[in-house]
Design an enzyme around this catalytic site. Structure first.
Site, PDB file in Angstrom:
ATOM      1  N   ARG A  12      -6.631  -0.259  -7.532  1.00  0.00           N
ATOM      2  CA  ARG A  12      -7.124   0.652  -6.469  1.00  0.00           C
ATOM      3  C   ARG A  12      -7.396   2.008  -7.141  1.00  0.00           C
ATOM      4  NH1 ARG A  12      -4.170   0.905  -0.839  1.00  0.00           N
ATOM      5  NH2 ARG A  12      -6.130   1.904  -0.274  1.00  0.00           N
ATOM      6  N   ASP A  56      -2.360  11.105  -2.084  1.00  0.00           N
ATOM      7  CA  ASP A  56      -2.683  10.047  -3.045  1.00  0.00           C
ATOM      8  C   ASP A  56      -3.065  10.635  -4.399  1.00  0.00           C
ATOM      9  OD1 ASP A  56      -2.818   7.286  -1.469  1.00  0.00           O
ATOM     10  OD2 ASP A  56      -3.330   8.949  -0.159  1.00  0.00           O
ATOM     11  N   ASN A  76      -6.008  12.337   0.519  1.00  0.00           N
ATOM     12  CA  ASN A  76      -5.051  11.576   1.323  1.00  0.00           C
ATOM     13  C   ASN A  76      -5.868  10.731   2.298  1.00  0.00           C
ATOM     14  OD1 ASN A  76      -2.236  10.992   1.947  1.00  0.00           O
ATOM     15  ND2 ASN A  76      -2.622  11.957   3.917  1.00  0.00           N
ATOM     16  N   LYS A  77      -5.177   9.905   3.065  1.00  0.00           N
ATOM     17  CA  LYS A  77      -5.874   8.983   3.971  1.00  0.00           C
ATOM     18  C   LYS A  77      -6.920   9.715   4.801  1.00  0.00           C
ATOM     19  CE  LYS A  77      -5.367   5.447   4.046  1.00  0.00           C
ATOM     20  NZ  LYS A  77      -6.182   4.512   3.247  1.00  0.00           N
ATOM     21  N   ARG A 127       0.872  -1.172   0.000  1.00  0.00           N
ATOM     22  CA  ARG A 127       0.000   0.000   0.000  1.00  0.00           C
ATOM     23  C   ARG A 127       0.909   1.223   0.000  1.00  0.00           C
ATOM     24  NH1 ARG A 127       2.373   1.990   3.745  1.00  0.00           N
ATOM     25  NH2 ARG A 127       0.809   3.605   3.707  1.00  0.00           N
TER      26      ARG A 127
HETATM   27  O1  MRU Z   1      -4.568   2.940   1.857  1.00  0.00           O
HETATM   28  P1  MRU Z   1      -3.089   3.200   1.791  1.00  0.00           P
HETATM   29  O2  MRU Z   1      -2.329   2.758   2.977  1.00  0.00           O
HETATM   30  O3  MRU Z   1      -2.498   2.738   0.481  1.00  0.00           O
HETATM   31  O4  MRU Z   1      -3.069   4.777   1.812  1.00  0.00           O
HETATM   32  C1  MRU Z   1      -2.263   5.520   1.050  1.00  0.00           C
HETATM   33  C2  MRU Z   1      -1.289   6.162   1.903  1.00  0.00           C
HETATM   34  O5  MRU Z   1      -0.311   5.547   2.262  1.00  0.00           O
HETATM   35  C3  MRU Z   1      -1.542   7.482   2.389  1.00  0.00           C
HETATM   36  O6  MRU Z   1      -2.741   8.064   2.134  1.00  0.00           O
HETATM   37  C4  MRU Z   1      -0.337   8.345   2.347  1.00  0.00           C
HETATM   38  O7  MRU Z   1      -0.552   9.388   3.191  1.00  0.00           O
HETATM   39  C5  MRU Z   1       0.042   8.814   0.977  1.00  0.00           C
HETATM   40  S1  MRU Z   1       1.132   7.694   0.194  1.00  0.00           S
HETATM   41  C6  MRU Z   1       2.745   8.176   0.629  1.00  0.00           C
END
Ligand code: MRU
Length: 345
Positions: free
Chosen positions: A83, A237, A247-248, A44
């Site tokens: 994804r 992202d 972003n997350k 991920r």
């Molecule tokens: O769902 P994930 O763990 O793939 O989420 C993506 C991320 O790792 C984050 O959103 C992150 O902050 C950006 S990627 C360096």
């Protein structure tokens, strides 16, 4: 810790779902395994998902004695749909697509495999250099604001080597700030529900001997109101042309609170995380994930058996809440569509 190993043509991925307590390597035998590893989050993190997409493409060639143009188009689409939110996956496949298309009838399938693998490792090296440069940019700006004061920094999700396959993005800045003796403490958001913060970022900071504590996302207001946070660094992202940033999930809450308390909030991401085709963040596809991630902890049910949950995995931070966006080309403060145009390549 490197999230993949490639030795004697054998590719293994570190199963990030089991970290930090178990270090299990899973051999990837074909493109199907690699696509599945993106979907099930063995790997991920936006940049690493992009590189894993390239590995999947390379492995597809390995298994196709006579790759066709139609088959090539199909596998590229399949990989890109593994994804939806992190644009790096689409970026890497779209980037390599035309050059491989030109060679598909002139090179053998094994030569195409080697070509894509070589390209993937070259991109990882390039990202390493870019991220190092971004770390310097972030630290320079911190020094401009705070001088040599030791700072309390905050981060969300995981943006380290585990997410990038090389130096991290936001975590790369924190790590370099620590090298420069500028870090007093790092607040690590646990990052519900998948816990990339408490499982992965904490693990990476521990390995680097950077002082940290894990906090629940709900503690953010308390910490900021008590002046316990000097700056926040997060990854991305997908960043739209006006700076709106996916972003997350939970990132936008942090940005809002930081904006209220005038705490610098930075997004750190390479240009491969930008999507200039989107004028703002409203069209970004937010991945919805299994409600079990919220209602269970691993196999253990926490909520009542009848409870249902809604699980958007990302949110959009409006660009106007962001103090600065850092990419390999530098830093843009108070981002806007006009200012970010200079990065549009
Ligand atoms: O769902 P994930 O763990 O793939 O989420 C993506 C991320 O790792 C984050 O959103 C992150 O902050 C950006 S990627 C360096």
């Amino acid at each position: 810790m490197m999230p993949f190993r490639y030795e004697n043509n054998q590719l293994c991925l570190l199963d990030q779902r089991l970290l930090p307590h178990e270090e299990k390597w899973i051999e990837q035998k074909n493109s199907h395994d690699l696509i599945e590893s993106i979907k099930n989050m063995t790997v991920r993190g936006a940049p690493l998902i992009g590189f894993t997409g390239l590995f999947a493409l390379a492995f597809w060639f390995k298994d196709q004695l006579k790759p066709t143009v139609d088959g090539y188009k199909e596998i590229c689409q399949l990989i890109k749909s593994a994804r939806p939110t992190a644009v790096n996956l689409m970026f890497e496949i779209d980037r390599i697509y035309p050059s491989i298309l030109k060679k598909i009838n002139s090179l053998s399938h094994m030569e195409l495999y080697q070509e894509v693998m070589k390209d993937c490792f070259a991109q990882i090296d390039i990202l390493n250099q870019k991220n190092t440069h971004m770390a310097h940019t972030g630290v320079d700006d911190l020094k401009k604001i705070y001088g040599s004061k030791k700072l309390n920094l905050m981060t969300h999700c995981n943006t380290g080597m585990l997410a990038c396959g090389c130096t991290g993005t936001a975590l790369g800045v924190i790590s370099y700030a620590h090298d420069q003796n500028l870090v007093n403490h790092v607040w690590v958001d646990e990052t519900r529900p998948y816990l990339q913060g408490s499982r992965l970022t904490a693990f990476e900071l521990e390995k680097e001997n950077i002082p940290f504590q894990v906090v629940v996302e709900g503690a953010a207001h308390y910490l900021m109101s008590q002046k316990k946070v000097d700056a926040i660094f997060v990854g991305a992202d997908r960043i739209a042309a006006n700076g709106d940033t996916a972003n997350k999930v939970g990132t936008a809450n942090l940005a809002l609170i930081a904006h209220h308390y005038k705490i610098p909030f930075y997004v750190v991401a390479p240009l491969s995380s930008f999507d200039f085709s989107l004028k703002d963040g409203s069209a970004i596809h937010i991945e919805l994930r299994d409600d079990k991630e919220i209602l269970n902890y691993k196999e253990h049910r926490i909520a009542s058996h009848k409870a249902q949950a809604f699980n958007p995995s990302f949110d959009i931070t409006p660009g106007h809440l962001i103090h600065g966006i850092i990419c390999e080309k530098g830093l843009i403060t108070n981002p806007s569509i006009e200012k970010l145009k200079v990065w549009h390549v």
